[in-house]
Design an enzyme around this catalytic site. Sequence first.
Site, mmCIF file in Angstrom:
data_model
loop_
_atom_site.group_PDB
_atom_site.id
_atom_site.type_symbol
_atom_site.label_atom_id
_atom_site.label_comp_id
_atom_site.label_asym_id
_atom_site.label_seq_id
_atom_site.Cartn_x
_atom_site.Cartn_y
_atom_site.Cartn_z
ATOM 1 N N ILE A 85 0.816 -1.220 0.000
ATOM 2 C CA ILE A 85 0.000 0.000 0.000
ATOM 3 C C ILE A 85 0.852 1.273 0.000
ATOM 4 O O ILE A 85 0.414 2.305 -0.484
ATOM 5 C CB ILE A 85 -1.005 -0.011 1.171
ATOM 6 C CG1 ILE A 85 -2.126 1.004 0.920
ATOM 7 C CG2 ILE A 85 -0.299 0.192 2.504
ATOM 8 C CD1 ILE A 85 -3.326 0.825 1.797
ATOM 9 N N ASP A 87 0.936 -0.313 9.682
ATOM 10 C CA ASP A 87 1.107 0.950 10.394
ATOM 11 C C ASP A 87 2.577 1.367 10.408
ATOM 12 O O ASP A 87 2.923 2.495 10.042
ATOM 13 C CB ASP A 87 0.565 0.788 11.823
ATOM 14 C CG ASP A 87 0.492 2.084 12.616
ATOM 15 O OD1 ASP A 87 0.526 3.171 12.009
ATOM 16 O OD2 ASP A 87 0.372 2.000 13.850
ATOM 17 N N TYR A 93 -4.149 -8.108 14.777
ATOM 18 C CA TYR A 93 -5.421 -8.021 15.513
ATOM 19 C C TYR A 93 -6.291 -9.257 15.307
ATOM 20 O O TYR A 93 -7.351 -9.375 15.892
ATOM 21 C CB TYR A 93 -6.171 -6.751 15.134
ATOM 22 C CG TYR A 93 -5.581 -5.478 15.718
ATOM 23 C CD1 TYR A 93 -4.413 -5.476 16.479
ATOM 24 C CD2 TYR A 93 -6.193 -4.260 15.507
ATOM 25 C CE1 TYR A 93 -3.882 -4.309 17.010
ATOM 26 C CE2 TYR A 93 -5.676 -3.082 16.042
ATOM 27 C CZ TYR A 93 -4.517 -3.122 16.789
ATOM 28 O OH TYR A 93 -4.004 -1.955 17.319
ATOM 29 N N GLY A 146 3.371 -4.053 11.403
ATOM 30 C CA GLY A 146 2.538 -4.281 10.224
ATOM 31 C C GLY A 146 2.467 -3.089 9.293
ATOM 32 O O GLY A 146 3.438 -2.352 9.093
ATOM 33 N N GLY A 180 -4.229 -8.639 10.482
ATOM 34 C CA GLY A 180 -2.866 -9.028 10.857
ATOM 35 C C GLY A 180 -2.793 -9.357 12.333
ATOM 36 O O GLY A 180 -3.453 -10.279 12.806
#
Length: 175
Positions: free
Chosen positions: A11, A34, A125, A32, A123
């Site tokens: 992304i 973030d 979570y 991840g 991921g």
Amino acid sequence: MNRIKIVKGDITKVKVDAIVNAANSSLMGGGGVDGAIHRAGGPEILEDCRAIVARQGGCKTGEAVITRAGNLPAKYVIHTVGPVWNNGKKNEEALLANCYFNSLTLAANNDVKSIAFPNISTGIYHFPKDLAARIAIETIAVFLEKIFIPDEIILVCFDDENLEYTNHYYNQYYS
């Protein structure tokens, strides 16, 4: 529906007006997607996140905030906090739908014409990937029935499993 595209990739490399970050409530970066977004975007994103935290104390699960995109090939990063999966006992499905809806609303309010989403919460979570894909497709479809921007929504899947589920629910919804 040609306004939605599904791709496998990174992304941080997608050229759109806004990318969505699956953030944590502190907005300070993490693991991840973030962490990848914060690393690729550089210090400008963290600077904007710190200002948001100072103003409102972070971002609650299901909510969304917007920052500049720094070095990313986008104008904005929309940070949303997905729910941690707890066997469906803590309103996780509605919270995940809110992530997509609130991100799209923020995009529309900022005249974002193109937006890219990761697979939010799938991921660390541990949200079930099939359920997360269904919620993403359904929430985006309902939003697009009422609001006519953004013009392009790209669902950027990091792995084959997310890609398969996202394509499945897209085809099921739009066939």
